[in-house]
Motif scaffolding. Structure first.
Motif, PDB file in Angstrom:
ATOM      1  N   ALA A 282       0.832  -1.205   0.000  1.00 52.92           N
ATOM      2  CA  ALA A 282       0.000   0.000   0.000  1.00 52.92           C
ATOM      3  C   ALA A 282       0.863   1.251   0.000  1.00 52.92           C
ATOM      4  CB  ALA A 282      -0.930  -0.010   1.213  1.00 52.92           C
ATOM      5  N   TYR A 283       1.933   1.237   0.802  1.00 54.21           N
ATOM      6  CA  TYR A 283       2.817   2.404   0.855  1.00 54.21           C
ATOM      7  C   TYR A 283       3.406   2.697  -0.519  1.00 54.21           C
ATOM      8  CZ  TYR A 283       6.776   5.410   1.727  1.00 54.21           C
ATOM      9  OH  TYR A 283       7.665   6.453   1.656  1.00 54.21           O
ATOM     10  N   GLN A 284       3.936   1.682  -1.184  1.00 54.82           N
ATOM     11  CA  GLN A 284       4.595   1.906  -2.464  1.00 54.82           C
ATOM     12  C   GLN A 284       3.626   2.428  -3.518  1.00 54.82           C
ATOM     13  OE1 GLN A 284       7.782  -1.228  -3.449  1.00 54.82           O
ATOM     14  NE2 GLN A 284       6.579  -2.244  -1.851  1.00 54.82           N
ATOM     15  N   ARG A 285       2.403   1.905  -3.522  1.00 56.59           N
ATOM     16  CA  ARG A 285       1.416   2.353  -4.503  1.00 56.59           C
ATOM     17  C   ARG A 285       1.035   3.816  -4.277  1.00 56.59           C
ATOM     18  NH1 ARG A 285      -3.407  -1.876  -4.615  1.00 56.59           N
ATOM     19  NH2 ARG A 285      -4.146  -0.424  -6.218  1.00 56.59           N
ATOM     20  N   ALA A 392      14.753  14.515   2.510  1.00 58.92           N
ATOM     21  CA  ALA A 392      14.090  13.537   1.653  1.00 58.92           C
ATOM     22  C   ALA A 392      14.839  12.204   1.683  1.00 58.92           C
ATOM     23  CB  ALA A 392      13.996  14.070   0.224  1.00 58.92           C
ATOM     24  N   LEU A 393      16.168  12.276   1.645  1.00 63.46           N
ATOM     25  CA  LEU A 393      16.971  11.054   1.696  1.00 63.46           C
ATOM     26  C   LEU A 393      16.818  10.349   3.042  1.00 63.46           C
ATOM     27  CD1 LEU A 393      19.046   9.169   0.434  1.00 63.46           C
ATOM     28  CD2 LEU A 393      20.852  10.696   1.275  1.00 63.46           C
ATOM     29  N   LEU A 398      14.487   5.882   6.306  1.00 68.24           N
ATOM     30  CA  LEU A 398      13.591   5.487   7.390  1.00 68.24           C
ATOM     31  C   LEU A 398      12.498   4.544   6.887  1.00 68.24           C
ATOM     32  CD1 LEU A 398      13.366   6.040  10.391  1.00 68.24           C
ATOM     33  CD2 LEU A 398      11.822   7.942   9.886  1.00 68.24           C
ATOM     34  N   VAL A 399      12.009   4.792   5.673  1.00 69.86           N
ATOM     35  CA  VAL A 399      11.022   3.893   5.071  1.00 69.86           C
ATOM     36  C   VAL A 399      11.601   2.485   4.924  1.00 69.86           C
ATOM     37  CG1 VAL A 399       9.763   3.383   2.942  1.00 69.86           C
ATOM     38  CG2 VAL A 399       9.717   5.693   3.885  1.00 69.86           C
ATOM     39  N   ARG A 400      12.855   2.434   4.493  1.00 65.06           N
ATOM     40  CA  ARG A 400      13.512   1.124   4.360  1.00 65.06           C
ATOM     41  C   ARG A 400      13.536   0.397   5.707  1.00 65.06           C
ATOM     42  NH1 ARG A 400      19.837   1.093   3.470  1.00 65.06           N
ATOM     43  NH2 ARG A 400      19.604   1.776   5.641  1.00 65.06           N
ATOM     44  N   ARG A 401      13.767   1.126   6.765  1.00 64.11           N
ATOM     45  CA  ARG A 401      13.817   0.514   8.095  1.00 64.11           C
ATOM     46  C   ARG A 401      12.439   0.057   8.559  1.00 64.11           C
ATOM     47  NH1 ARG A 401      16.645   3.184  13.501  1.00 64.11           N
ATOM     48  NH2 ARG A 401      15.942   1.601  14.990  1.00 64.11           N
ATOM     49  N   PRO A 406      14.036  -1.060  -0.115  1.00 65.13           N
ATOM     50  CA  PRO A 406      15.309  -0.359  -0.330  1.00 65.13           C
ATOM     51  C   PRO A 406      15.110   1.017  -0.963  1.00 65.13           C
ATOM     52  CG  PRO A 406      15.444  -2.635  -1.073  1.00 65.13           C
ATOM     53  CD  PRO A 406      14.010  -2.375  -0.772  1.00 65.13           C
ATOM     54  N   VAL A 407      16.067   1.911  -0.695  1.00 65.96           N
ATOM     55  CA  VAL A 407      15.999   3.272  -1.226  1.00 65.96           C
ATOM     56  C   VAL A 407      15.986   3.256  -2.749  1.00 65.96           C
ATOM     57  CG1 VAL A 407      17.212   5.484  -1.385  1.00 65.96           C
ATOM     58  CG2 VAL A 407      17.069   4.293   0.809  1.00 65.96           C
ATOM     59  N   LEU A 408      16.828   2.426  -3.366  1.00 60.47           N
ATOM     60  CA  LEU A 408      16.873   2.361  -4.832  1.00 60.47           C
ATOM     61  C   LEU A 408      15.539   1.884  -5.403  1.00 60.47           C
ATOM     62  CD1 LEU A 408      20.456   0.969  -5.550  1.00 60.47           C
ATOM     63  CD2 LEU A 408      19.617   3.310  -5.785  1.00 60.47           C
ATOM     64  N   LYS A 409      14.875   0.971  -4.696  1.00 58.37           N
ATOM     65  CA  LYS A 409      13.567   0.521  -5.160  1.00 58.37           C
ATOM     66  C   LYS A 409      12.537   1.641  -5.049  1.00 58.37           C
ATOM     67  CE  LYS A 409      10.278  -3.297  -4.707  1.00 58.37           C
ATOM     68  NZ  LYS A 409       9.964  -4.564  -4.002  1.00 58.37           N
TER      69      LYS A 409
END
Length: 494
Positions: A282-285, A392-393, A398-401, A406-409
């Motif tokens: 849901a987050y990614q979408r 932003a970075l 933090l999202v990755r954690r 992953p950040v690249l994703k």
């Protein structure tokens, strides 16, 4: 996922309509008031408002978020929240009144005393708002939000413009705020009736969730408001007025393009807190959809800032063009990790959010302070751009954690939007070089329309071509396609 997505989209549509009206009134208000008031008037009220926001945030109890996350809040919980908020509002009103004179002496601005006394009433009124409004967010029902937002903004707009036109005084900004706050109180009880009673029950229960959230709010407010106090003290009212109006205008497109989704997403994330896989999906979408909307809105404003300011505000406001160009761009790019706040709250990681805010405070303060002392107002702007990109970075890390993406994703999910907005900006800037210089307001209007008419198809066309070239992967384009397909199907049946 389907049920929540449908409810989220419906809620977002109501919020989008609400924000469209509110955004139009906000922009129109700034334009009208900018013609009748001086930059120093905006600076004066911005200084008082900054102090008010800091005082409010330092004492914020975050009870709404606690009630949203509570699995089964009762009427007693709502009465307790109302009691705590009303008590806090009364105490803050008295404190603000006591601090008004020392503040006017500190900033050597006698008018600040009366402004702070008046704005202190808004603190009292803010504590009387109906706490049961959180039920609407819990159930993803947002048509009442439309009624609340529009009525509040409309009455404040009418009051502010009337005072500005008749008296051409900074009191237009103050009275508009008070009228807007009073409207919020009245309508909140009309939309969702509630008769509160005084009780201090459930204090420990409510504070157990909101403690770290409140601490984070304190740090976050200092993070984003201390620069106003510095500019007002070091540079004076007029530069602060430029900074306030420029920053507010720069924030509008990104904020109004994304608020409908971000405001609705926290209850949705909270409902998925026990299902990590669905929460991550849901987050990614939603994040990709937010970025796809925010990037062209923010970068687009930066590209057309010069003719827009000349046309809407006049030549006396030209110093804010650079501010809008810089800050609108960084606001747009910051949406790459902007949903980390509701995500962290949904996972009850408020302490982690507080640590992030504290770290950014210790980074932003020295950078912006150094920029101000070395280069004046331009130094503040460069400092905000630098720290905004760093923020932003940090959010993406933090999202990755939180959900192991992953950040690249995360960047890859937004790659098409980033490339498309680069094509849009480059195309509009290149075309503007060959446009004849506007000699009057009519010419400025034509120039602005041509730039917008060129930028929109460049962004949409680039996004579509990249999506097709990548063999139509799931993303914002897929969501838009589903919505359009549903709308066309309904039209055919009709």
């Amino acid at each position: 996922m389907t049920s929540i997505t449908v409810r989220l989209i419906k809620g977002s549509m109501w919020l989008s309509l609400s924000r469209a009206v509110v955004n139009g009134l906000s922009t129109l208000s700034i334009v009208v008031l900018a013609w009748y008031l001086a930059p120093s008037d905006f600076g004066l009220v911005a200084l008082a408002t900054t102090i008010l926001v800091i005082v409010t945030s330092v004492t914020d109890l975050s009870l709404s978020q606690a009630l949203i996350r509570h699995r089964a809040p009762t009427e007693s919980h709502f009465s307790a929240a109302w009691t705590l908020n009303a008590t806090r509002g009364l105490l803050l009103c008295l404190f603000f009144a006591a601090f008004a004179y020392p503040a006017s002496v500190l900033y050597e601005e006698p008018r600040l005393f009366d402004v702070m006394l008046a704005l202190g009433l808004s603190l009292l009124m803010g504590g009387l708002t109906n706490p049961r409004l959180v039920l609407l967010q819990r159930q993803l029902i947002f048509w009442q939000e439309f009624v609340l937002s529009v009525s509040q903004k409309l009455t404040g707009f009418v009051a502010a413009v009337a005072i500005a036109v008749i008296f051409q005084s900074y009191w237009a900004l103050v009275i508009g705020t008070l009228v807007s706050q009073a409207t919020m109180i009245i309508v909140s009880y009309l939309v969702l009736p509630f008769r509160p009673r005084i009780t201090f029950a459930h204090m420990k229960e409510l504070f157990s969730f909101s403690a770290w959230l409140t601490a984070g709010q304190i740090v976050n407010t200092l993070n984003w408001r201390f620069d106003y106090l510095l500019i007002g003290k070091v540079l004076g009212g007029t530069p602060l007025g430029y900074y306030t109006v420029g920053s507010n205008l720069a924030r509008i497109p990104t904020r109004e393009a994304t608020v409908p989704l971000t405001q609705a997403i926290y209850p949705s994330f909270a409902s998925l807190q026990d299902d990590p896989a669905r929460l991550a999906a849901a987050y990614q979408r939603v994040q990709a959809l937010v970025t796809a909307i925010a990037l062209p809105a923010g970068i687009g404003l930066a590209v057309v800032a010069d003719p827009l300011v000349r046309l809407a505000l006049g030549e006396k406001w030209l110093p804010i063009v650079f501010i809008i160009e810089a800050l609108a761009s960084v606001y747009a790019l910051q949406t790459l990790g902007s949903l980390v706040q509701p995500l962290g709250m949904a996972k009850n990681q408020n302490k982690l959010l507080f640590i992030r805010d504290t770290q950014m405070l210790f980074v932003r303060v020295p950078i912006i302070f150094a920029g101000l002392m070395l280069f004046g107002l331009p130094g503040v702007i460069f400092g905000r751009v630098l720290t905004g990109l760093m923020g932003a970075l940090v959010n993406m890390v933090l999202v990755r954690r939180l959900i192991d993406v992953p950040v690249l994703k995360q960047l890859g999910a937004n790659a098409r939007a980033l490339m498309s907005v680069a094509v849009m900006a480059a195309g509009v800037m290149l075309a503007s070089r060959y446009m004849p210089e506007a000699a009057d307001r009519g010419g400025l209007f034509v120039e602005l329309i041509l730039q917008v008419a060129l930028g929109a198809p460049l962004y949409c066309g680039s996004t579509f071509l990249l999506w097709m070239a990548m063999k139509r992967p799931a993303g914002p384009e897929t969501e838009v396609q589903k919505i359009l397909t549903g709308v066309l199907s309904k039209i055919r049946r009709a």
